[in-house]
Design a protein around this motif. Structure first.
Motif, PDB file in Angstrom:
ATOM      1  N   UNK A   1      58.470 105.618 -38.985  1.00  0.00           N
ATOM      2  CA  UNK A   1      57.688 104.584 -39.680  1.00  0.00           C
ATOM      3  C   UNK A   1      56.885 103.774 -38.667  1.00  0.00           C
ATOM      4  N   UNK A   2      57.464 103.506 -37.503  1.00  0.00           N
ATOM      5  CA  UNK A   2      56.771 102.730 -36.471  1.00  0.00           C
ATOM      6  C   UNK A   2      55.551 103.488 -35.950  1.00  0.00           C
ATOM      7  N   UNK A   3      55.678 104.809 -35.771  1.00  0.00           N
ATOM      8  CA  UNK A   3      54.544 105.607 -35.306  1.00  0.00           C
ATOM      9  C   UNK A   3      53.418 105.597 -36.338  1.00  0.00           C
ATOM     10  N   UNK A   4      53.776 105.753 -37.596  1.00  0.00           N
ATOM     11  CA  UNK A   4      52.764 105.736 -38.653  1.00  0.00           C
ATOM     12  C   UNK A   4      52.123 104.362 -38.785  1.00  0.00           C
ATOM     13  N   UNK A   5      52.917 103.311 -38.640  1.00  0.00           N
ATOM     14  CA  UNK A   5      52.378 101.948 -38.718  1.00  0.00           C
ATOM     15  C   UNK A   5      51.382 101.696 -37.585  1.00  0.00           C
ATOM     16  N   UNK A   6      51.705 102.176 -36.397  1.00  0.00           N
ATOM     17  CA  UNK A   6      50.816 101.991 -35.253  1.00  0.00           C
ATOM     18  C   UNK A   6      49.517 102.763 -35.466  1.00  0.00           C
ATOM     19  N   UNK A   7      49.616 103.973 -35.968  1.00  0.00           N
ATOM     20  CA  UNK A   7      48.437 104.784 -36.261  1.00  0.00           C
ATOM     21  C   UNK A   7      47.576 104.115 -37.337  1.00  0.00           C
ATOM     22  N   UNK A   8      48.218 103.612 -38.378  1.00  0.00           N
ATOM     23  CA  UNK A   8      47.489 102.925 -39.451  1.00  0.00           C
ATOM     24  C   UNK A   8      46.797 101.670 -38.920  1.00  0.00           C
ATOM     25  N   UNK A   9      47.466 100.947 -38.043  1.00  0.00           N
ATOM     26  CA  UNK A   9      46.870  99.733 -37.472  1.00  0.00           C
ATOM     27  C   UNK A   9      45.622 100.065 -36.664  1.00  0.00           C
ATOM     28  N   UNK A  10      45.694 101.149 -35.895  1.00  0.00           N
ATOM     29  CA  UNK A  10      44.520 101.556 -35.108  1.00  0.00           C
ATOM     30  C   UNK A  10      43.372 101.944 -36.026  1.00  0.00           C
ATOM     31  N   UNK A  11      43.686 102.668 -37.103  1.00  0.00           N
ATOM     32  CA  UNK A  11      42.648 103.073 -38.056  1.00  0.00           C
ATOM     33  C   UNK A  11      41.996 101.846 -38.686  1.00  0.00           C
TER      34      UNK A  11
END
Length: 125
Positions: free
Chosen positions: A91-101
């Protein structure tokens, strides 16, 4: 590289090398740039974008560190085979990716609804 053009917004708070890195990473991971496809040289892409070669070189180094591209003398820079995911993303990896997007989309002037629609559209591909 027959892929869509890379664009750099010099007014964006996102550094140019990161804009290049993120756009190329997306093109690679989504399959729009295919394995073994040749990328422009550092000098050529820098000239095309009106940037210093060091800026493009940094983006390429970070993509190499992420194993998305590889550079070989005489063969140029090419898209590397995508690694097979060994596990499900956290979930943390996806959250970080979403934040960058979201940050990149907002730097382009997109509002909340436009960003959400873009994600919905991407999920339906």
């Amino acid at each position: 590289m027959n892929a869509p053009a890379i664009r750099v917004d010099t007014a964006s708070p996102v550094p140019p090398y990161e804009q290049i890195r993120a756009q190329l990473a997306t093109l690679i991971t989504t399959g729009r740039l295919r394995e073994e496809e040749r990328l422009p040289t550092v000098r050529q892409l820098a000239a095309d974008l009106g940037l210093a070669a060091g800026t493009v070189a940094r983006a390429y180094r970070e993509l190499e560190t992420a194993s998305l591209i590889r550079t070989r003398r005489g063969a140029g820079t090419r898209v590397a085979p995508l690694p097979t995911p060994a596990r499900t993303p956290t979930a943390a990896q996806l959250a970080e990716l979403a934040s960058r997007f979201v940050a990149e989309a907002r730097s382009l002037g997109a509002d909340r609804e436009t960003v959400q629609q873009a994600v919905r559209d991407a999920l339906h591909d």
